[in-house]
Design an enzyme around this catalytic site. Structure first.
Site, PDB file in Angstrom:
ATOM      1  N   HIS A  50     -96.713 -28.691  24.738  1.00 11.91           N
ATOM      2  CA  HIS A  50     -96.420 -27.336  25.180  1.00 11.91           C
ATOM      3  C   HIS A  50     -96.967 -26.335  24.165  1.00 11.91           C
ATOM      4  O   HIS A  50     -97.382 -26.716  23.057  1.00 11.91           O
ATOM      5  CB  HIS A  50     -94.904 -27.144  25.385  1.00 11.91           C
ATOM      6  CG  HIS A  50     -94.072 -27.363  24.168  1.00 11.91           C
ATOM      7  ND1 HIS A  50     -93.240 -28.445  24.002  1.00 11.91           N
ATOM      8  CD2 HIS A  50     -93.944 -26.624  23.048  1.00 11.91           C
ATOM      9  CE1 HIS A  50     -92.641 -28.364  22.827  1.00 11.91           C
ATOM     10  NE2 HIS A  50     -93.061 -27.274  22.232  1.00 11.91           N
TER      11      HIS A  50
HETATM   12  P1  TYD Z   1     -88.711 -29.991  23.512  1.00 13.26           P
HETATM   13  O1  TYD Z   1     -88.965 -28.724  22.764  1.00 13.26           O
HETATM   14  O2  TYD Z   1     -89.327 -30.145  24.864  1.00 13.26           O
HETATM   15  O3  TYD Z   1     -89.072 -31.226  22.581  1.00 13.26           O
HETATM   16  P2  TYD Z   1     -90.486 -31.906  22.246  1.00 13.26           P
HETATM   17  O4  TYD Z   1     -91.532 -30.864  22.306  1.00 13.26           O
HETATM   18  O5  TYD Z   1     -90.342 -32.484  20.902  1.00 13.26           O
HETATM   19  O6  TYD Z   1     -90.740 -32.965  23.244  1.00 13.26           O
HETATM   20  O7  TYD Z   1     -87.138 -30.185  23.615  1.00 13.26           O
HETATM   21  C1  TYD Z   1     -86.563 -31.375  24.138  1.00 13.26           C
HETATM   22  C2  TYD Z   1     -85.239 -31.006  24.771  1.00 13.26           C
HETATM   23  O8  TYD Z   1     -84.338 -30.467  23.779  1.00 13.26           O
HETATM   24  C3  TYD Z   1     -85.366 -29.950  25.851  1.00 13.26           C
HETATM   25  O9  TYD Z   1     -84.475 -30.279  26.883  1.00 13.26           O
HETATM   26  C4  TYD Z   1     -84.922 -28.674  25.190  1.00 13.26           C
HETATM   27  C5  TYD Z   1     -83.940 -29.159  24.144  1.00 13.26           C
HETATM   28  N1  TYD Z   1     -83.947 -28.310  22.930  1.00 13.26           N
HETATM   29  C6  TYD Z   1     -82.848 -27.501  22.657  1.00 13.26           C
HETATM   30  O10 TYD Z   1     -81.855 -27.449  23.422  1.00 13.26           O
HETATM   31  N2  TYD Z   1     -82.857 -26.737  21.519  1.00 13.26           N
HETATM   32  C7  TYD Z   1     -83.903 -26.761  20.660  1.00 13.26           C
HETATM   33  O11 TYD Z   1     -83.878 -26.058  19.619  1.00 13.26           O
HETATM   34  C8  TYD Z   1     -85.041 -27.582  20.963  1.00 13.26           C
HETATM   35  C9  TYD Z   1     -86.232 -27.642  20.052  1.00 13.26           C
HETATM   36  C10 TYD Z   1     -85.008 -28.352  22.107  1.00 13.26           C
END
Ligand code: TYD
Length: 139
Positions: A50
């Protein structure tokens, strides 16, 4: 992408071990509003995929290693975080993917804002379109 580089953090070493410093203004170019940590990783389970519209982040592998793909919509590069005294700045509108996590990895992120799903661009095609629109608008 010259801002999105690996940088050495200050490390103070003595017989007791190593102390690494992360200071706002010096090592992180924004006020830190949120930190989060990723662990229990596997080399076959990449993360990220992303970009953020506004969020800026600094990543540090506190333990272990991973490869990070950075893409500004025009240029793409892969950098390796493999030491706790290295940091990587990832600015806004940079598509990023984390690959090849070592199983012992503890990946720390320091972020400029609170979690906001509306700030994410999760589709690569949407990201490329958003970058093209930004360039058209002269941003
Ligand atoms: P995401 O940012 O998509 O993780 P990655 O890029 O490492 O795969 O986040 C994964 C999940 O965690 C998503 O459902 C959102 C949640 N999340 C939070 O609730 N708070 C946060 O600070 C972060 C970074 C993620």
């Amino acid at each position: 992408m010259q801002d999105n580089q690996i940088k050495a953090l200050r490390k103070i070493e003595d017989v007791r071990g190593s102390l690494v410093v992360i200071e706002q203004g010096r090592d992180v170019p924004f006020p830190i509003k949120r930190s989060y940590f990723i662990y229990g990783t596997s080399p076959d389970e990449p993360r990220g995929f992303h970009a953020h519209k506004q969020l800026e982040q600094v990543f540090v592998c506190l333990r272990g290693k991973c490869d990070i793909v950075l893409d500004d919509g025009k240029h793409k590069k892969t950098v390796k975080l493999d030491a706790p005294d290295q940091s990587l700045y990832v600015g806004k509108m940079i598509w990023h993917e984390m690959h090849h996590f070592s199983p012992d990895c503890i990946f720390a992120a320091f972020a400029s804002d609170l979690y906001d799903e509306a700030d994410y661009i999760r589709g690569y095609d949407d990201f490329v379109k958003a970058v093209a629109n930004m360039r058209k608008d002269g941003e």
